[in-house]
Design an enzyme around this catalytic site. Structure first.
Site, PDB file in Angstrom:
ATOM      1  N   TYR A  22      28.168  31.322  38.661  1.00 16.32           N
ATOM      2  CA  TYR A  22      28.279  30.752  40.005  1.00 16.32           C
ATOM      3  C   TYR A  22      27.283  29.628  40.295  1.00 16.32           C
ATOM      4  CZ  TYR A  22      31.077  34.989  40.658  1.00 16.32           C
ATOM      5  OH  TYR A  22      32.026  35.981  40.527  1.00 16.32           O
ATOM      6  N   HIS A  99      37.585  28.835  44.365  1.00 23.69           N
ATOM      7  CA  HIS A  99      36.703  29.757  43.638  1.00 23.69           C
ATOM      8  C   HIS A  99      35.732  28.939  42.804  1.00 23.69           C
ATOM      9  CE1 HIS A  99      39.056  33.219  44.780  1.00 23.69           C
ATOM     10  NE2 HIS A  99      40.133  32.490  44.524  1.00 23.69           N
TER      11      HIS A  99
END
Ligand code: DQA
Length: 143
Positions: A22, A99
């Site tokens: 991430y 995402h």
């Protein structure tokens, strides 16, 4: 044009959460980049993050009158929440699903999204750039 950016559970942990997947930026740092981008293309943005499904549902319901579009990262609720899908449908939200990671290259349980089939489009795998790409896309389709 007004855009609401909704982030789901655990995204408040960005910067210290599975950085290989991430990235290293915190949500606050990402939001600062989004504000900069939004200003450059003259789009108004507001942010909402919650770890709670019901609060996301209520925010979607309440946002309809105030925003033209939503950019949403439902995070883990992507794969579980019919309630978020129904909320988006109930107010006819026009939204892009974002995402940070490429959910299609990950575990089987991440391959299903309850919201993709009703989204304008899906951006997955470009880290925080995905939010900026989504803003550009909305700005371009509005022109
Ligand atoms: C995520 C992907 C989801 O599967 C996961 O539960 C997240 C983050 C992403 O942005 O890559 O929390 O939405």
């Amino acid at each position: 044009m007004k855009v609401l950016i909704i982030n789901g559970p655990n995204l408040n942990m960005l910067g210290q959460r599975e950085e290989d997947l991430y990235g290293q930026l915190t949500l606050e740092e990402i939001n600062a980049l989004i504000i900069k981008k939004a200003e450059s293309i003259r789009v108004e943005v507001e942010f909402f993050q919650s770890n709670e499904e019901g609060r996301i549902v209520s925010t979607i319901q309440e946002s309809a009158k105030d925003f033209d579009f939503i950019i949403i990262t439902p995070a883990a609720f992507t794969h579980t929440s019919i309630a978020i899908r129904d909320a988006l449908l109930s107010v006819k939200s026009k939204f892009i699903e974002v995402h940070l990671s490429n959910i299609f290259s990950r575990e089987d349980f991440r391959q299903n999204s309850f919201v993709s089939s009703i989204a304008l489009g899906v951006i997955s795998g470009f880290g925080h750039e995905g939010y900026l790409m989504a803003l550009d896309a909305l700005n371009n389709i509005e022109k």
